[in-house]
Design an enzyme around this catalytic site. Structure first.
Site, PDB file in Angstrom:
ATOM      1  N   CYS A  68      36.724  39.800  38.231  1.00  0.00           N
ATOM      2  CA  CYS A  68      38.035  40.333  38.308  1.00  0.00           C
ATOM      3  C   CYS A  68      38.667  41.604  38.043  1.00  0.00           C
ATOM      4  CB  CYS A  68      38.685  38.981  37.706  1.00  0.00           C
ATOM      5  SG  CYS A  68      38.285  38.819  35.828  1.00  0.00           S
ATOM      6  N   HIS A 124      44.542  42.854  32.675  1.00  0.00           N
ATOM      7  CA  HIS A 124      43.085  43.032  32.574  1.00  0.00           C
ATOM      8  C   HIS A 124      42.673  44.259  32.696  1.00  0.00           C
ATOM      9  CE1 HIS A 124      39.432  39.765  32.823  1.00  0.00           C
ATOM     10  NE2 HIS A 124      39.487  40.665  31.585  1.00  0.00           N
ATOM     11  N   ASP A 264      40.649  36.925  43.388  1.00  0.00           N
ATOM     12  CA  ASP A 264      40.047  38.187  42.846  1.00  0.00           C
ATOM     13  C   ASP A 264      38.538  38.063  42.917  1.00  0.00           C
ATOM     14  OD1 ASP A 264      39.772  36.098  40.959  1.00  0.00           O
ATOM     15  OD2 ASP A 264      40.224  37.425  39.315  1.00  0.00           O
ATOM     16  N   LYS A 283      31.240  33.546  42.301  1.00  0.00           N
ATOM     17  CA  LYS A 283      31.587  34.616  41.343  1.00  0.00           C
ATOM     18  C   LYS A 283      30.724  35.195  40.679  1.00  0.00           C
ATOM     19  CE  LYS A 283      34.366  35.284  37.233  1.00  0.00           C
ATOM     20  NZ  LYS A 283      35.217  34.750  36.322  1.00  0.00           N
TER      21      LYS A 283
END
Length: 453
Positions: A68, A124, A264, A283
């Site tokens: 992300c 983030h 993301d 991911k």
């Protein structure tokens, strides 16, 4: 009384402002590619996302980064994260770095062009110094949290409180997805019609920890464990998207509003928690299941409705595209990797990319050029900066014939491997070293993230 020339200038300025679209960018966190109805999912109900996607074009070959923080950096700057040193891992709560301050952000570019700018959700990209906070990076309004993986109800991450409004600690109580949707809708109501707005809503949903009010679990009694909680979380996020769209419509600005949606990165734990369909892995990987995500673009009357576009695009492209659409200054100090994909979205033009960098790190990399994709692995990069070298593996896929990356064609296509290795090496040569560092031994968790004790 104003002169006639002054009135003409004023009228011209007003006309130019009217042409600037409102932009709403919604970023889901850890969403499985196949979990929404508009991507073919049937297990979880996402009526608001499905309706919005149907009004626009589904982006079938939309790429992001494997995790992300890099994706957010790419979106904010239009530059691949290997240029920021953010190509490995994520920005940890205790990290003493963030998105470099010499980077021009999309929010800054649009703010300079007259936009009202807001981030409602997860930043983030660093918070260890005030200069790295969203309101110092082009956003006039901020609401939400700086870190990932916070508790959805207490808003605590690793013992530190992480909920902020305009970069000050905020003690609003409630489920984070609800709070974010409410604030985003309020921003629309307060801003629409006064000036063009750029609203960036990076939900923390559906990232772990998997938490949701019990009412959202009831429709998914047939599901088990974390998948059941995840389903309820996605339903709550979908409801939040509906609230934001309703606010745009109530304000009477739907016809001049561009909506962009994606995840993301690909879904983690595919097959148990998330569903990436038939795409390989998830991911954190360079395979399609990790970087080719659910996405769409909608603008009534501008982007074709009810269509699917399979031309390769990357989240870095939104920067160049939106800078141009918003009338912002294109010239800047640092070169941009993203390209204007507006003709691809609206007029059926081919992707402007000769190649798209999936990622390059000290040990691994992947690139797509046309229908060919090369994946090279030489070991493992870790979040603490350790590089574990290993034996090289090379994989080559023809994504047109084999979108699920089942057949490695590297041995049969040595020339293509050589060609794409050279492309990947060209990117790697321009990369800066990853900023990953181990947690300082003397680090003390603050009571509030982003504030000094």
């Amino acid at each position: 009384m104003r002169s006639l020339s002054a009135l003409f200038l004023l009228a011209g300025a007003c006309a130019a402002a009217e042409k600037q679209p409102n932009v709403v960018v919604i970023l889901a966190d850890d969403l499985g590619r196949h979990d929404c109805g508009f991507m073919g999912g049937t297990e979880i109900k996402t009526p608001h996302l499905d309706k919005l996607a149907k009004a626009g074009t589904i982006l079938d070959a939309f790429y992001v980064q494997p995790v992300c923080s890099p994706t957010r950096a790419a979106f904010m700057t239009g530059r691949y994260p290997m240029r920021h040193g953010l190509q490995v891992g994520v920005v940890r709560p205790w990290a003493q770095y963030g998105l470099p301050l010499d980077e021009r952000t999309l929010a800054s570019a649009l703010s300079d062009a007259g936009y009202a700018t807001a981030i409602v959700g997860k930043w983030h990209l660093g918070h260890f110094q005030p200069e790295y906070l969203p309101t110092k990076r082009g956003f006039a309004h901020q609401y939400g949290h700086y870190n990932g993986a916070l508790d959805y109800f207490t808003h605590v991450r690793d013992g530190g409180f992480d909920w902020h409004k305009d970069d000050k600690a905020c003690r609003d109580e409630g489920y984070s997805t609800h709070l974010l949707a409410d604030d985003a809708a309020k921003f629309v109501a307060d801003t629409a019609g006064k000036k063009p707005f750029f609203l960036y809503v990076p939900f923390n949903a559906v990232h772990a920890p998997h938490q949701v009010p019990d009412d959202y679990l009831k429709p998914y009694a047939n599901l088990k464990g974390e998948r059941k909680k995840y389903a309820g979380m996605l339903a709550a996020m979908d409801e939040g998207v509906g609230k934001i769209v309703a606010a745009v419509e109530k304000a009477g600005v739907r016809e001049n509003t561009l909506f962009l949606f994606s995840s993301d990165n690909g879904g983690p734990q595919p097959g148990t928690v998330t569903d990436n369909g038939k795409y390989r892995a998830g991911k954190g990987t360079l395979y399609e299941g990790g970087v080719r995500v659910a996405a769409f673009a909608t603008w009534d009357g501008k982007i074709p409705a009810g269509k699917t576009n399979s031309e390769p695009m990357h989240i870095v492209d939104w920067y160049a595209t939106l800078v141009k659409l918003g009338g912002a200054k294109a010239e800047q100090k640092l070169p941009v990797d993203g390209l204007d994909v507006w003709p691809t979205l609206t007029a059926g033009k081919p992707s402007p990319h000769a190649s798209i960098l999936i990622n390059t790190t000290p040990t691994n990399g992947a690139v797509r050029a046309g229908d060919w994709k090369l994946v090279v692995k030489n070991g493992e990069d870790t979040d603490d900066g350790e590089v574990k070298k290993g034996k090289e593996s090379v994989e080559l896929f023809d994504l047109k014939a084999d979108p699920y990356e089942k057949t490695n064609l590297a041995e049969k296509n040595a020339d293509k491997v050589k060609e794409l290795k050279a492309v990947l090496a060209g990117y790697a040569k321009e990369a800066v070293a990853p900023k990953v560092k181990p947690k300082p031994a003397d680090f003390k968790t603050p009571k509030v993230w982003g504030e000094k004790e």
